[in-house]
Design a protein around this motif. Structure first.
Motif, PDB file in Angstrom:
ATOM      1  N   UNK A 149      60.420 -32.288  17.532  1.00 41.03           N
ATOM      2  CA  UNK A 149      59.227 -31.622  18.058  1.00 41.03           C
ATOM      3  C   UNK A 149      58.480 -30.941  16.922  1.00 41.03           C
ATOM      4  N   UNK A 150      57.170 -30.967  16.998  1.00 40.68           N
ATOM      5  CA  UNK A 150      56.340 -30.444  15.917  1.00 40.68           C
ATOM      6  C   UNK A 150      56.084 -28.951  16.072  1.00 40.68           C
ATOM      7  N   UNK A 151      56.117 -28.230  14.948  1.00 46.77           N
ATOM      8  CA  UNK A 151      55.785 -26.804  14.900  1.00 46.77           C
ATOM      9  C   UNK A 151      55.018 -26.541  13.616  1.00 46.77           C
ATOM     10  N   UNK A 152      54.112 -25.559  13.675  1.00 45.53           N
ATOM     11  CA  UNK A 152      53.256 -25.249  12.528  1.00 45.53           C
ATOM     12  C   UNK A 152      53.316 -23.746  12.257  1.00 45.53           C
ATOM     13  N   UNK A 153      53.290 -23.390  10.961  1.00 44.21           N
ATOM     14  CA  UNK A 153      53.299 -21.973  10.583  1.00 44.21           C
ATOM     15  C   UNK A 153      52.611 -21.813   9.238  1.00 44.21           C
ATOM     16  N   UNK A 154      52.002 -20.642   9.043  1.00 41.87           N
ATOM     17  CA  UNK A 154      51.416 -20.297   7.747  1.00 41.87           C
ATOM     18  C   UNK A 154      52.372 -19.354   7.036  1.00 41.87           C
ATOM     19  N   UNK A 155      52.721 -19.696   5.790  1.00 38.63           N
ATOM     20  CA  UNK A 155      53.676 -18.873   5.055  1.00 38.63           C
ATOM     21  C   UNK A 155      53.458 -19.052   3.561  1.00 38.63           C
ATOM     22  N   UNK A 156      53.369 -17.945   2.841  1.00 37.13           N
ATOM     23  CA  UNK A 156      53.266 -17.971   1.389  1.00 37.13           C
ATOM     24  C   UNK A 156      52.020 -18.656   0.865  1.00 37.13           C
ATOM     25  N   UNK A 157      50.944 -18.603   1.603  1.00 37.49           N
ATOM     26  CA  UNK A 157      49.701 -19.200   1.146  1.00 37.49           C
ATOM     27  C   UNK A 157      49.574 -20.683   1.449  1.00 37.49           C
ATOM     28  N   UNK A 158      50.520 -21.238   2.188  1.00 34.02           N
ATOM     29  CA  UNK A 158      50.464 -22.632   2.592  1.00 34.02           C
ATOM     30  C   UNK A 158      50.639 -22.743   4.102  1.00 34.02           C
ATOM     31  N   UNK A 159      50.106 -23.817   4.665  1.00 33.07           N
ATOM     32  CA  UNK A 159      50.340 -24.128   6.073  1.00 33.07           C
ATOM     33  C   UNK A 159      51.428 -25.191   6.126  1.00 33.07           C
ATOM     34  N   UNK A 160      52.507 -24.888   6.824  1.00 23.85           N
ATOM     35  CA  UNK A 160      53.670 -25.765   6.875  1.00 23.85           C
ATOM     36  C   UNK A 160      53.795 -26.446   8.239  1.00 23.85           C
ATOM     37  N   UNK A 161      54.110 -27.731   8.203  1.00 21.05           N
ATOM     38  CA  UNK A 161      54.389 -28.483   9.420  1.00 21.05           C
ATOM     39  C   UNK A 161      55.868 -28.837   9.434  1.00 21.05           C
ATOM     40  N   UNK A 162      56.539 -28.444  10.496  1.00 27.73           N
ATOM     41  CA  UNK A 162      57.969 -28.706  10.629  1.00 27.73           C
ATOM     42  C   UNK A 162      58.223 -29.561  11.859  1.00 27.73           C
ATOM     43  N   UNK A 163      59.219 -30.403  11.728  1.00 26.91           N
ATOM     44  CA  UNK A 163      59.717 -31.180  12.858  1.00 26.91           C
ATOM     45  C   UNK A 163      61.172 -30.787  13.058  1.00 26.91           C
ATOM     46  N   UNK A 164      61.507 -30.276  14.232  1.00 29.51           N
ATOM     47  CA  UNK A 164      62.863 -29.816  14.495  1.00 29.51           C
ATOM     48  C   UNK A 164      63.463 -30.615  15.652  1.00 29.51           C
ATOM     49  N   UNK A 165      64.774 -30.721  15.639  1.00 23.27           N
ATOM     50  CA  UNK A 165      65.467 -31.449  16.696  1.00 23.27           C
ATOM     51  C   UNK A 165      66.448 -30.548  17.422  1.00 23.27           C
ATOM     52  N   UNK A 166      66.432 -30.640  18.731  1.00 18.17           N
ATOM     53  CA  UNK A 166      67.384 -29.879  19.545  1.00 18.17           C
ATOM     54  C   UNK A 166      68.741 -30.582  19.595  1.00 18.17           C
ATOM     55  N   UNK A 167      68.788 -31.808  19.052  1.00 17.51           N
ATOM     56  CA  UNK A 167      70.071 -32.512  18.987  1.00 17.51           C
ATOM     57  C   UNK A 167      71.039 -31.831  18.028  1.00 17.51           C
TER      58      UNK A 167
END
Length: 312
Positions: A149-167
């Motif tokens: 599942x996709x998640x987005x966050x701004x951190x340290x001057x960059x915008x980060x896109x993460x994909x995480x799994x509940x598996x």
């Protein structure tokens, strides 16, 4: 009786799981120069999870630190009775440079993050004071072999896109990133400078663990660079003082033995203040883990600057 057996096995399995380390291996791509167009550099990074704690470290740094740790143990066992030339031992092997000249530990349940470096032979660290605020989307895709599942966050001057799994129900990920309802299997920034892709998961019975020194200097994120500079300044003063004392000892010894068969000047010539210092690929100063005063010769590393992972 049956209930006691069940309790025993539960406790046994708990002890075994806490004694083992689960290592998540990430294939990591880094753009070392954000100004000039250069090819991405590849390096493997590890997220080692043991119980409720984790360690993020690069493979190259882990290899180097574990070797130095082993070498220090050898010196202690020998009680320094014999001088050992590190340049002729297994320590003389070529060390690959790393883009991550630090390591990060996390307390997973509390989402506490600690950042560690070494400066002038002394460990210095701070607790991250900026929680990552994720915006979880409804988009689900298969990433690196997992439904993610996709998640987005701004951190340290960059915008980060993460994909995480509940598996994989571990609320953790590479670098300082954590706090999602599952393990991060893919992570990249909006500038295309950093990419982390989960490659595999392995179990290790006796994984190397970075030592947290009892005399480590605690700092804050805001004061971190200033405190590092102070440690470097203190180290420089001590090194000059040791050099001055050694020179004075050589002069006195030479005066007492001038003209003699012993030649003079050898007394007082030691290896004190021999700490090796360099600029790491992270643009941070990194001292050798070999302690000052050791008779070992420390291999040199390539000096390189790096496009920082945190821009502010």
């Amino acid at each position: 009786m049956g209930q006691k057996i069940i309790i025993f096995f539960v406790l046994f399995l708990t002890a075994v799981s806490y004694g083992q380390t689960t290592r998540y291996v990430y294939e990591t791509l880094v753009n070392p120069d954000s100004i000039n167009l250069v090819s991405m550099k590849s390096e493997r990074t590890f997220l080692d999870v043991k119980g409720e704690r984790s360690l993020f470290i690069s493979e190259n740094k882990l290899k180097r630190d574990s070797l130095f740790n082993s070498f220090r143990s050898e010196l202690k066992e020998a009680h320094k009775k014999e001088e050992k030339d590190f340049s002729k031992s297994e320590g003389a092997q070529h060390f690959e440079p790393t883009f991550f000249e630090y390591f990060i530990t996390k307390s997973i349940p509390e989402q506490k993050v600690y950042y560690y470096e070494k400066e002038a032979g002394k460990q210095i660290y701070y607790q991250e004071d900026r929680p990552v605020k994720w915006e979880i989307t409804n988009l689900i895709e298969k990433q690196n072999g997992y439904p993610a599942q996709k998640a987005v966050a701004e951190f340290g001057g960059r915008v980060w896109t993460a994909w995480f799994t509940k598996d994989i129900p571990v609320s953790d990920g590479p670098y300082k990133f954590s706090g999602l309802p599952g393990l991060i299997v893919k992570l990249e920034d909006d500038k295309g400078d950093y990419k982390f892709d989960l490659a595999k998961k392995i179990t290790i019975k006796n994984a190397f663990e970075e030592q947290l020194n009892s005399d480590a200097k605690q700092s804050t994120r805001v004061n971190f660079h200033g405190d590092k500079a102070a440690l470097e300044l203190e180290f420089g003063k001590n090194r000059k003082a040791i050099a001055g004392n050694t020179e004075s000892g050589n002069i006195n010894a030479g005066g007492r033995h001038s003209g003699g068969m012993n030649g003079g000047g050898m007394r007082g010539s030691g290896h004190g203040g021999g700490g090796m210092h360099r600029s790491g690929m992270g643009g941070e100063n990194q001292s050798s883990p070999i302690s000052q005063g050791s008779s070992a010769e420390v291999p040199s590393f390539t000096n390189t600057t790096q496009n920082p992972i945190e821009l502010k």
